[in-house]
Design an enzyme around this catalytic site. Sequence first.
Site, PDB file in Angstrom:
ATOM      1  N   ARG A  93      -4.439  10.595  21.039  1.00  0.00           N
ATOM      2  CA  ARG A  93      -3.191   9.681  20.554  1.00  0.00           C
ATOM      3  C   ARG A  93      -3.826   8.867  19.416  1.00  0.00           C
ATOM      4  NH1 ARG A  93       0.463  10.890  18.330  1.00  0.00           N
ATOM      5  NH2 ARG A  93       0.783  12.544  19.865  1.00  0.00           N
ATOM      6  N   LYS A 128       0.954  -5.130   0.801  1.00  0.00           N
ATOM      7  CA  LYS A 128       1.903  -4.974   2.007  1.00  0.00           C
ATOM      8  C   LYS A 128       1.702  -3.787   3.001  1.00  0.00           C
ATOM      9  CE  LYS A 128       5.701  -6.594  -1.094  1.00  0.00           C
ATOM     10  NZ  LYS A 128       7.021  -6.422  -1.726  1.00  0.00           N
ATOM     11  N   LYS A 160       1.520 -16.162  -8.549  1.00  0.00           N
ATOM     12  CA  LYS A 160       3.140 -15.650  -8.431  1.00  0.00           C
ATOM     13  C   LYS A 160       3.808 -17.083  -8.486  1.00  0.00           C
ATOM     14  CE  LYS A 160       3.821 -12.261  -6.072  1.00  0.00           C
ATOM     15  NZ  LYS A 160       4.197 -11.083  -5.056  1.00  0.00           N
ATOM     16  N   GLU A 187       2.496 -13.732 -12.760  1.00  0.00           N
ATOM     17  CA  GLU A 187       3.715 -13.351 -12.620  1.00  0.00           C
ATOM     18  C   GLU A 187       4.730 -13.769 -13.570  1.00  0.00           C
ATOM     19  OE1 GLU A 187       5.756 -11.943  -8.646  1.00  0.00           O
ATOM     20  OE2 GLU A 187       6.548 -14.107  -9.139  1.00  0.00           O
ATOM     21  N   ASP A 208       7.897  -8.955 -13.332  1.00  0.00           N
ATOM     22  CA  ASP A 208       8.482  -8.753 -11.953  1.00  0.00           C
ATOM     23  C   ASP A 208      10.143  -8.481 -11.958  1.00  0.00           C
ATOM     24  OD1 ASP A 208       8.564  -9.163  -9.186  1.00  0.00           O
ATOM     25  OD2 ASP A 208       9.534 -11.038  -9.489  1.00  0.00           O
TER      26      ASP A 208
END
Length: 269
Positions: A93, A128, A160, A187, A208
């Site tokens: 598994r 992410k 950012k 950004e 962005d």
Amino acid sequence: MELTGFDVRSFLAEDIGDGDVTTESVVPAGARLEATLVLKERGVVAGLEVAEAVFRELDSDVEFEHVAQDGDVVEGEVARVAGDARALLTGERTALNLLGRLSGIATVTARYVEAVEGTGATILDTRKTTPGLRALEKLAVRAGGGTNHRFGLHDGVLIKDNHLRLGGGIARSVRSARETGLAVEVECETLDDVREALAAAADTILLDNMTLDQLREAVREVGGRAKTEASGGVTLDTVRAIAETGVDFISVGALTHSARSLDVSLEVR
């Protein structure tokens, strides 16, 4: 592909705990098993070496034959495995979960790469990722033909919006980040931000959530003085049009945070 940054033992410990009570009570000690790993739907395979590492952790003498290689487009048999039956069933598994997950990421990545073919744009992943699986998920992106962005917070500067609010704006933030000695990406949400980033000599400008018209204007404004990266809400339906604006890179969080695992199985021969 080089496999680093993951721990097979911790993956197995999560599943096995104090022992595989079913296998140990049902399967005779010393029994041998021969089986095939099968991709039950068409996709880009990724993670075969990871699956092998799982089985080898439980049976150091396991025989693992690669029928396919990471990056191949496959439906059907991808590998053959033979070894101690208890070990293989115990690791089944974990190996399949990893193989299915990574193949799903590679398959989605390949679709994005194919969608922008001929435009000159490069598909990038993001941070992410699933905690603990970043190295493997980024490996899967490469298997699908994508390119890895920075691995983590330590190996690239990306300023950012929240950094800018606390760092005193674009010019001051870029100037401070130069002290790291790394290339600086910042950004930008507006064309005025782009002009300010250019004046500050940013190496890469992250555009962005801009419209296609804004992206085209930003690319014209930059004029090759910095690299451009489009980001935000990119889908397979929109990525081609974004690429055709002339941006250098398109970052897609969905490669890793939304990819569906492919259906894989271990079939006893």
